[in-house]
Design a protein around this motif. Structure first.
Motif, mmCIF file in Angstrom:
data_model
loop_
_atom_site.group_PDB
_atom_site.id
_atom_site.type_symbol
_atom_site.label_atom_id
_atom_site.label_comp_id
_atom_site.label_asym_id
_atom_site.label_seq_id
_atom_site.Cartn_x
_atom_site.Cartn_y
_atom_site.Cartn_z
ATOM 1 N N MET A 1 0.823 -1.219 0.000
ATOM 2 C CA MET A 1 0.000 0.000 0.000
ATOM 3 C C MET A 1 0.852 1.261 0.000
ATOM 4 O O MET A 1 0.483 2.264 -0.587
ATOM 5 C CB MET A 1 -0.949 0.004 1.210
ATOM 6 N N GLU A 2 2.010 1.203 0.662
ATOM 7 C CA GLU A 2 2.888 2.375 0.774
ATOM 8 C C GLU A 2 3.960 2.417 -0.317
ATOM 9 O O GLU A 2 4.795 3.311 -0.332
ATOM 10 C CB GLU A 2 3.558 2.376 2.155
ATOM 11 N N ASN A 3 3.940 1.421 -1.232
ATOM 12 C CA ASN A 3 4.954 1.329 -2.301
ATOM 13 C C ASN A 3 6.364 1.414 -1.713
ATOM 14 O O ASN A 3 7.219 2.141 -2.217
ATOM 15 C CB ASN A 3 4.758 2.416 -3.359
ATOM 16 N N ASN A 4 6.599 0.646 -0.667
ATOM 17 C CA ASN A 4 7.833 0.727 0.104
ATOM 18 C C ASN A 4 8.984 -0.003 -0.593
ATOM 19 O O ASN A 4 9.009 -1.231 -0.686
ATOM 20 C CB ASN A 4 7.599 0.138 1.500
ATOM 21 N N LYS A 5 9.979 0.769 -1.062
ATOM 22 C CA LYS A 5 11.130 0.211 -1.777
ATOM 23 C C LYS A 5 12.009 -0.656 -0.884
ATOM 24 O O LYS A 5 12.763 -1.493 -1.383
ATOM 25 C CB LYS A 5 11.974 1.339 -2.368
ATOM 26 N N ASP A 6 11.925 -0.467 0.429
ATOM 27 C CA ASP A 6 12.747 -1.251 1.347
ATOM 28 C C ASP A 6 12.431 -2.751 1.268
ATOM 29 O O ASP A 6 13.254 -3.577 1.646
ATOM 30 C CB ASP A 6 12.563 -0.778 2.791
ATOM 31 N N TYR A 7 11.249 -3.104 0.778
ATOM 32 C CA TYR A 7 10.844 -4.500 0.692
ATOM 33 C C TYR A 7 11.138 -5.122 -0.674
ATOM 34 O O TYR A 7 10.948 -6.318 -0.859
ATOM 35 C CB TYR A 7 9.358 -4.647 1.029
ATOM 36 N N ASP A 8 11.583 -4.307 -1.634
ATOM 37 C CA ASP A 8 11.923 -4.844 -2.952
ATOM 38 C C ASP A 8 13.007 -5.903 -2.801
ATOM 39 O O ASP A 8 13.976 -5.722 -2.073
ATOM 40 C CB ASP A 8 12.404 -3.736 -3.895
ATOM 41 N N GLY A 9 12.824 -7.010 -3.485
ATOM 42 C CA GLY A 9 13.771 -8.111 -3.397
ATOM 43 C C GLY A 9 13.453 -9.093 -2.276
ATOM 44 O O GLY A 9 13.923 -10.229 -2.295
ATOM 45 N N GLN A 10 12.674 -8.662 -1.291
ATOM 46 C CA GLN A 10 12.302 -9.556 -0.189
ATOM 47 C C GLN A 10 11.116 -10.443 -0.566
ATOM 48 O O GLN A 10 11.011 -11.580 -0.106
ATOM 49 C CB GLN A 10 11.963 -8.761 1.073
ATOM 50 N N PHE A 11 10.204 -9.877 -1.393
ATOM 51 C CA PHE A 11 9.068 -10.648 -1.880
ATOM 52 C C PHE A 11 8.497 -9.954 -3.108
ATOM 53 O O PHE A 11 8.797 -8.797 -3.397
ATOM 54 C CB PHE A 11 7.991 -10.815 -0.789
ATOM 55 N N PHE A 12 7.658 -10.692 -3.828
ATOM 56 C CA PHE A 12 6.939 -10.176 -4.988
ATOM 57 C C PHE A 12 5.482 -10.547 -4.787
ATOM 58 O O PHE A 12 5.190 -11.616 -4.248
ATOM 59 C CB PHE A 12 7.475 -10.796 -6.282
ATOM 60 N N TYR A 13 4.577 -9.650 -5.197
ATOM 61 C CA TYR A 13 3.163 -9.982 -5.031
ATOM 62 C C TYR A 13 2.519 -10.175 -6.400
ATOM 63 O O TYR A 13 2.819 -9.460 -7.350
ATOM 64 C CB TYR A 13 2.414 -8.935 -4.200
ATOM 65 N N ALA A 14 1.673 -11.186 -6.476
ATOM 66 C CA ALA A 14 0.993 -11.525 -7.723
ATOM 67 C C ALA A 14 -0.500 -11.309 -7.540
ATOM 68 O O ALA A 14 -1.059 -11.633 -6.498
ATOM 69 C CB ALA A 14 1.271 -12.976 -8.092
ATOM 70 N N VAL A 15 -1.133 -10.749 -8.564
ATOM 71 C CA VAL A 15 -2.572 -10.466 -8.526
ATOM 72 C C VAL A 15 -3.271 -11.467 -9.438
ATOM 73 O O VAL A 15 -3.038 -11.485 -10.652
ATOM 74 C CB VAL A 15 -2.863 -9.013 -8.954
ATOM 75 N N GLN A 16 -4.099 -12.308 -8.851
ATOM 76 C CA GLN A 16 -4.745 -13.388 -9.600
ATOM 77 C C GLN A 16 -5.627 -12.873 -10.733
ATOM 78 O O GLN A 16 -5.694 -13.495 -11.783
ATOM 79 C CB GLN A 16 -5.566 -14.251 -8.643
ATOM 80 N N THR A 17 -6.295 -11.751 -10.535
ATOM 81 C CA THR A 17 -7.234 -11.260 -11.549
ATOM 82 C C THR A 17 -6.533 -10.694 -12.774
ATOM 83 O O THR A 17 -7.086 -10.730 -13.869
ATOM 84 C CB THR A 17 -8.177 -10.198 -10.954
ATOM 85 N N THR A 18 -5.323 -10.178 -12.622
ATOM 86 C CA THR A 18 -4.596 -9.628 -13.771
ATOM 87 C C THR A 18 -3.513 -10.569 -14.283
ATOM 88 O O THR A 18 -3.002 -10.369 -15.375
ATOM 89 C CB THR A 18 -3.921 -8.280 -13.421
ATOM 90 N N ARG A 19 -3.148 -11.567 -13.465
ATOM 91 C CA ARG A 19 -2.088 -12.533 -13.786
ATOM 92 C C ARG A 19 -0.733 -11.847 -13.941
ATOM 93 O O ARG A 19 0.105 -12.263 -14.721
ATOM 94 C CB ARG A 19 -2.415 -13.357 -15.037
ATOM 95 N N ILE A 20 -0.527 -10.775 -13.158
ATOM 96 C CA ILE A 20 0.721 -10.007 -13.189
ATOM 97 C C ILE A 20 1.317 -9.997 -11.790
ATOM 98 O O ILE A 20 0.593 -9.960 -10.802
ATOM 99 C CB ILE A 20 0.460 -8.575 -13.679
ATOM 100 N N PHE A 21 2.665 -10.006 -11.718
ATOM 101 C CA PHE A 21 3.316 -9.868 -10.419
ATOM 102 C C PHE A 21 4.170 -8.614 -10.392
ATOM 103 O O PHE A 21 4.672 -8.162 -11.420
ATOM 104 C CB PHE A 21 4.124 -11.118 -10.043
ATOM 105 N N CYS A 22 4.289 -8.042 -9.180
ATOM 106 C CA CYS A 22 4.945 -6.750 -8.988
ATOM 107 C C CYS A 22 5.915 -6.781 -7.819
ATOM 108 O O CYS A 22 5.838 -7.633 -6.953
ATOM 109 C CB CYS A 22 3.908 -5.663 -8.688
ATOM 110 N N ARG A 23 6.755 -5.749 -7.792
ATOM 111 C CA ARG A 23 7.584 -5.472 -6.622
ATOM 112 C C ARG A 23 6.702 -4.735 -5.609
ATOM 113 O O ARG A 23 5.740 -4.073 -6.000
ATOM 114 C CB ARG A 23 8.732 -4.540 -6.991
ATOM 115 N N PRO A 24 7.035 -4.763 -4.330
ATOM 116 C CA PRO A 24 6.253 -4.008 -3.340
ATOM 117 C C PRO A 24 6.223 -2.500 -3.644
ATOM 118 O O PRO A 24 5.249 -1.824 -3.324
ATOM 119 C CB PRO A 24 6.970 -4.281 -2.021
#
Length: 193
Positions: free
Chosen positions: A14-37
């Protein structure tokens, strides 16, 4: 292994926190796309989100990398992205669509999406939306007796007058003329609807 996001991960997304990049990736089932935090895309509905430890895990699960945040460390080829945009429009043509909404849901900026789609397809995203809507409208006109106003709503155009204007611009006939010509054709060929 995919898991549901915990509260800390939700907050990072929600905060688009760059500190979490590389720690995990989130995938959205409805769009079938995954993103960095840190992705600046619209905050997803967390009921449709799963967490992956690496981009490779998300790719293996069938998700595509986000074009906006470059989640896989590489860019999607433009042809593949345009194919995804087309699929999105094909699946959502009956809803109100704006370039911004399409860009948000397809993980790109409106300007970039417009430019890439036009370069690859030879038509603007809006022209493609109209094409899809009017193709479906032709089917309704041929196969149903629904009033034109109802057909307009079913294909995502709330204003029947606007629908008729668009239909005539694309087909050189009004919706009523198109339906009547099709009926005459069917009768001449000995078929009934």
């Amino acid at each position: 292994m995919a898991v549901r996001p915990n509260e800390e991960q939700k907050r990072a997304i929600m905060e688009n926190n760059k500190d979490y990049d590389g720690q995990f990736f989130y995938a959205v089932q409805t769009t079938r796309i995954f993103c960095r935090p840190s992705c600046k895309s619209r905050t997803p509905n967390f009921d449709h989100v799963t967490i992956y430890p690496t981009p490779e895990a998300a790719l293996a699960a069938g998700y595509r990398p986000c074009k906006r945040c470059n989640s896989a460390g590489r860019r999607l080829p433009n042809d593949e992205w345009v194919l995804y945009i087309k699929e999105y429009i094909d699946d959502n043509y009956a809803k109100p669509l704006t370039l911004k909404q399409i860009a948000d849901d397809c993980h790109g900026s409106p300007f970039h999406l417009h430019r890439v789609f036009t370069d690859v397809k030879g038509m603007t995203p809006l022209a493609y939306v109209h094409h899809v809507r009017l193709t479906h409208a032709k089917v309704y006109l041929k196969q149903t007796t629904l009033p034109i106003k109802e057909i307009a709503k079913k294909v995502g155009i709330a204003n029947a007058s606007r629908f008729s204007t668009l239909f005539k611009a694309y087909t050189k006939q009004t919706p009523k003329q198109y339906r009547n010509n099709h009926l005459r054709e069917e009768q001449n060929n000995g078929y009934t609807i």
